[in-house]
Design an enzyme around this catalytic site. Structure first.
Site, mmCIF file in Angstrom:
data_model
loop_
_atom_site.group_PDB
_atom_site.id
_atom_site.type_symbol
_atom_site.label_atom_id
_atom_site.label_comp_id
_atom_site.label_asym_id
_atom_site.label_seq_id
_atom_site.Cartn_x
_atom_site.Cartn_y
_atom_site.Cartn_z
ATOM 1 N N ASP A 489 -4.916 -2.089 6.817
ATOM 2 C CA ASP A 489 -4.153 -2.831 7.815
ATOM 3 C C ASP A 489 -4.908 -3.001 9.126
ATOM 4 O O ASP A 489 -4.497 -3.782 9.982
ATOM 5 C CB ASP A 489 -2.878 -2.034 8.138
ATOM 6 C CG ASP A 489 -1.687 -2.561 7.398
ATOM 7 O OD1 ASP A 489 -1.680 -3.751 7.068
ATOM 8 O OD2 ASP A 489 -0.749 -1.772 7.162
HETATM 9 C C1 BGC Z 1 -1.930 2.134 11.207
HETATM 10 C C2 BGC Z 1 -1.984 1.751 9.757
HETATM 11 C C3 BGC Z 1 -0.703 1.113 9.351
HETATM 12 C C4 BGC Z 1 -0.337 -0.022 10.303
HETATM 13 C C5 BGC Z 1 1.018 -0.579 9.952
HETATM 14 C C6 BGC Z 1 -1.546 0.958 12.048
HETATM 15 O O1 BGC Z 1 -1.416 1.337 13.393
HETATM 16 O O2 BGC Z 1 -3.162 2.654 11.607
HETATM 17 O O3 BGC Z 1 -2.231 2.899 8.968
HETATM 18 O O4 BGC Z 1 -0.800 0.616 8.069
HETATM 19 O O5 BGC Z 1 -0.330 0.416 11.631
HETATM 20 O O6 BGC Z 1 1.370 -1.663 10.706
HETATM 21 C C1 NOJ Z 2 -0.535 2.661 5.997
HETATM 22 C C2 NOJ Z 2 0.218 1.466 5.543
HETATM 23 O O1 NOJ Z 2 1.540 1.826 5.225
HETATM 24 C C3 NOJ Z 2 -0.435 0.841 4.340
HETATM 25 O O2 NOJ Z 2 0.233 -0.341 3.983
HETATM 26 C C4 NOJ Z 2 -1.893 0.574 4.594
HETATM 27 O O3 NOJ Z 2 -2.464 0.119 3.380
HETATM 28 C C5 NOJ Z 2 -2.606 1.829 5.063
HETATM 29 N N1 NOJ Z 2 -1.934 2.359 6.194
HETATM 30 C C6 NOJ Z 2 -4.073 1.570 5.411
HETATM 31 O O4 NOJ Z 2 -4.202 0.849 6.597
#
Ligand code: BGC
Ligand code: NOJ
Length: 820
Positions: A489
């Site tokens: 993400d």
């Molecule tokens: C986090 C990710 C997450 C995303 C969701 C980010 O701030 O680092 O792990 O998937 O937010 O929107």
């Molecule tokens: C947490 C999120 O829930 C997931 O959708 C994503 O793939 C991972 N973070 C990696 O960024």
């Protein structure tokens, strides 16, 4: 064993023996519609279905001290006040123990000869939680009767947890309660548009008094550690309008030495039909509460419900049991990992001690992946979830990134455009079909989120459009476009954000021509794997031409990956919006990322020409640490608008070179594909929570469930975990250990037996329910190899290959496989 607790394997409990754990160590209550989170010091809250919109208890996240609101019992014994859960008074206890079990938590505290033991659980089929309390005097015989006062206490949330923590000008004036003997009802907004209310009721004893106002029970300038009513030993038994509402019951007990008294509290949620909201003008219809009181008013009924809950979990866990030589593997795979998989199915990423319950709904990619860990446990629920998820896909193949569990509607604020999203559906559907054999799901008509009902596309249409979407949205190298982001993400190659606070995921344009340049190698590998799943589904449904077409689409993508993404020693990660490679030796700081190594190999790229092996060797040399494999190296040390959120984190944390355990599991699987069982197991153990007991003061999070992230080597606190419980690591770890390392994998034509284990293991066995039969599978490893089934006998008859045929007679199948 660590300083804070230990596993009780027979009881399937984690036993915490001191309350001041490095962080609150939590558990979940509930498995259907009513859920709670509860810490080892009784902190937390509960809600009905939606942690944001139907919150019963008020919880103050990020409070000081941490985790200081919850389900509290106060004891007043003379001038001493204390809690069996230690908090909030933090009065020193003579003995403390918290047992987190499957769907329940039992906390026991003892002080000056009085023991209070409370077991919290949500009974099956009920929208409530039970606080089952036993008070025992351990004073020696001959001593006087002891008089103590006991107070049960909670604070009500005014339903919408987001509004509750922000809209004080209104909320301080709207709170409303009703009370009866032994029962308090929270009825805020019921008189207008709500049809639901909550109750907190006492059974097994007569309340001496009750309280409904926080200001009276606690005081305005006092803390929960010194509540005025408890210090005074007296509640005022008054109703309240507005301000902060609480529920408190006071019981005075006389205890003979050696005597135990039992009582319980029920905290629950009720709904009334619109036309039967009131029993008298202005008085809430309590009929649903009376029903609950009749079903759970006695201690015997509470016991019966608790036994049913225990049975529910025993039955579920009987679907898969492994007998393996490593104790930590055994406790994770047989109990805690599967338990966590059920939690991610239920809660997605909504409510934990790191997710506030008001942020994210059900994530499209998250929930599809979560299904991989539960199809063997609750196939009917998995089926429904697949259909719910598919219903949030749009007719061009892209998907709403999230939806709300209460409405099942896509979240328009976040929208779509995360280009990995569509491809997780083929994986979850294949996993469901391989487990159940139920191909009828493919013909289910669900429709697209942006279309009228009349044109209701089937699940198969959804799967096909997912593949088509990727093929249609490719960039200059022929690799899939990344959109807002792929699985990572935080790799936001189109965002270029320079505005503080702006969402990295939403910033930037993903529809114009400039957005048709940044590409993801990870999505390319995922595409190959999704094609493989689809090809198998087509073969099963006798659509061979379509199957062939998909196999060739995957083959083409493999060639594209080899041609455009092979960097010499490993696979590149992506191409940015200027078409420059990321994760390449040509980068100024030569970089390597984990996800593209994993998914190229899971997509079967470079398996026969040494490239996959070379890439995995680079992962080991450059990314692996004793605490798991880092996401990339080197970490980004400055913010880079062209890469987005990944560069926003300090080095070593989260997606910036943290150990993101979710993607570690893919490397474990990749190692098994290449036959390296020792390496796969070493990686498995490097992130295995149970194995973290040894370094718990560094690790800090619960040693019985996976955390999303462990700080990497560049961090100030390497080895420290965060974001426990709600992570895709749960489902994928179960897939990795059960299907690839222990290697019993449901396939389209039966169970595949294909272990890849450490050479030193002389064998193991697995008991598994599969399509209505019980399989007892014994794996022998007399030659000390990692992989390769040399012979397979079924009910003592040898068969060719390593797939157990489906049409065997009887309900029990006994299988012996010899490796070598
Ligand atoms: C986090 C990710 C997450 C995303 C969701 C980010 O701030 O680092 O792990 O998937 O937010 O929107
Ligand atoms: C947490 C999120 O829930 C997931 O959708 C994503 O793939 C991972 N973070 C990696 O960024």
């Amino acid at each position: 064993m660590n300083r804070y607790g230990h596993f009780d394997d027979d009881a399937r409990e984690y036993v915490i023996t001191r309350p001041d754990t490095p962080l609150p160590w939590i558990n979940y209550l509930g498995c259907e519609d009513f859920f709670g989170i509860i810490s080892n010091t009784a902190g937390g809250y509960c809600f009905y279905r939606d942690a944001r919109l139907r919150r019963l208890m008020r919880y103050r996240y990020n409070n000081v001290p941490l985790d200081s609101n919850g389900r509290y019992l106060y004891v007043k014994d003379g001038d001493t006040i204390w809690n069996p859960s230690w908090k909030p008074t933090r009065t020193e206890l003579d003995r403390y123990e918290c047992r987190h079990g499957l769907g329940y938590t039992q906390i026991t505290g003892q002080k000056d000869g009085i023991e209070v033991c409370v077991r919290y659980f949500v009974p099956l089929g009920q929208n409530l939680e039970v606080w089952d309390v036993r008070v025992t005097s351990h004073r020696p015989a001959g001593r006087q009767t002891q008089k103590i006062s006991l107070f049960g206490f909670l604070e009500w949330c005014l339903w919408d947890a987001q509004d509750d923590t922000t809209n004080f000008q209104r909320n301080f004036s709207i709170g409303q309660v009703e009370a009866q003997k032994n029962a308090i009802f929270h009825v805020t907004e019921y008189r207008e548009r709500r049809d639901h209310f909550a109750y907190f009721a006492l059974f097994g004893a007569d309340a001496l008094g009750f309280e409904t106002a926080r200001d009276r029970f606690v005081g305005v300038h006092d803390g929960l550690d010194k509540p005025r009513a408890v210090l005074a030993g007296k509640c005022e038994s008054k109703l309240t309008l507005g301000w902060a509402l609480v529920g408190a019951h006071q019981v005075d007990l006389d205890l003979q030495p050696g005597q135990t008294k039992r009582l319980h509290l029920l905290l629950g949620y009720c709904e009334n039909p619109q036309n039967r909201k009131f029993e008298k003008p202005g008085v809430v219809n309590k009929a649903p509460f009376r029903k609950v009181a009749a079903a759970l008013g006695s201690a015997a009924q509470v016991d019966e419900h608790f036994q049913k809950l225990k049975q529910y979990w025993s039955d579920l866990l009987s679907h898969y049991k492994a007998n393996v030589p490593d104790r930590n593997v055994a406790r994770m795979v047989n109990v805690w990992n599967q338990y966590q998989c059920m939690t991610t199915l239920n809660l997605s990423r909504s409510a934990s001690y790191f997710e506030s319950g008001i942020g994210r709904g059900m994530g499209y990619r998250d929930s599809n992946q979560d299904l991989l860990g539960v199809v063997h446990l609750v196939p009917e629920r998995a089926r429904q979830r697949i259909l719910d998820l598919a219903a949030t896909q749009l007719s061009d193949g892209t998907c709403y990134h999230q939806y709300q569990p209460l409405t099942k509607k896509g979240n328009t604020a976040l929208g779509s455009g995360f280009n990995d999203d569509p491809l997780w559906l083929p994986l979850s559907v294949a996993s469901y079909i391989n487990e159940t054999g139920d191909t009828t799901i493919l013909a289910q008509r669900i429709g697209y989120a942006d279309k009228e009902n009349k044109d209701r596309a089937t699940l198969l249409d959804h799967l096909e459009i997912s593949i088509a979407y990727t093929l249609k949205n490719r960039g200059p190298h022929g690799l899939p476009l990344i959109g807002h982001a792929d699985w990572n993400d935080c790799l936001n190659l189109n965002c270029f954000s320079q505005t503080p606070g702006e969402s990295f995921q939403l910033a930037g344009d993903i529809s114009g021509p400039k957005a048709r340049i940044a590409e993801s190698v990870m999505i390319a590998g995922l595409f190959c794997a999704a094609c493989q799943c689809m090809a198998e589904i087509y073969e099963l449904t006798r659509k061979t031409a379509k199957s062939r077409a998909l196999r060739s689409a995957a083959e083409k993508m493999r060639r594209v990956i080899l041609k455009t993404a092979w960097d010499g020693k490993w696979f590149r990660r992506a191409y940015d919006a200027l078409g420059k490679p990321i994760g390449s030796k040509t980068n100024k700081q030569r970089r390597i990322f984990i996800e593209s190594q994993a998914w190229s190999i899971l997509g079967r790229v470079g398996l026969n020409d040494g490239k996959a092996l070379a890439a995995l060797d680079c992962v080991r040399q450059q990314l692996a640490t004793p605490n798991g494999i880092m996401l990339q190296q080197p970490a980004f040390s400055t913010y880079r608008g062209e890469y987005g959120e990944i560069t926003s984190y300090p080095p070593g944390y989260k997606e910036n070179a943290g150990i993101f355990t979710h993607n570690n599991t893919w490397i474990q699987i990749a190692e098994t594909i290449l036959g390296r069982g020792d390496q796969a197991m070493a990686y498995y153990l490097s992130i295995c929570p149970a194995a973290k007991e040894r370094q718990i003061d560094t690790y800090r999070c619960e040693p019985y469930v996976y955390s999303q992230m462990t700080a990497g080597k560049d961090a100030l606190t390497p080895g420290e975990a965060k974001n426990s419980w709600l992570t895709g690591t749960a489902a994928w770890s179960f897939v990795s250990i059960s299907q690839y390392i222990l290697g019993i994998r449901p396939g389209p034509r039966g169970l595949v037996v294909d272990p890849c284990i450490p050479k030193s293991w002389s064998g193991f066995s697995v008991q598994r329910i599969y399509r209505g039969k019980m399989y007892q599978i014994e794996i022998k490893n007399p030659r000390g190899v990692c992989k390769g089934v040399r012979s397979l006998t079924i009910d003592r008859k040898a068969i060719n290959g390593n797939v157990i045929p489906l049409n065997l007679p009887g309900k029990q199948v006994s299988v012996v496989a010899e490796l070598g």
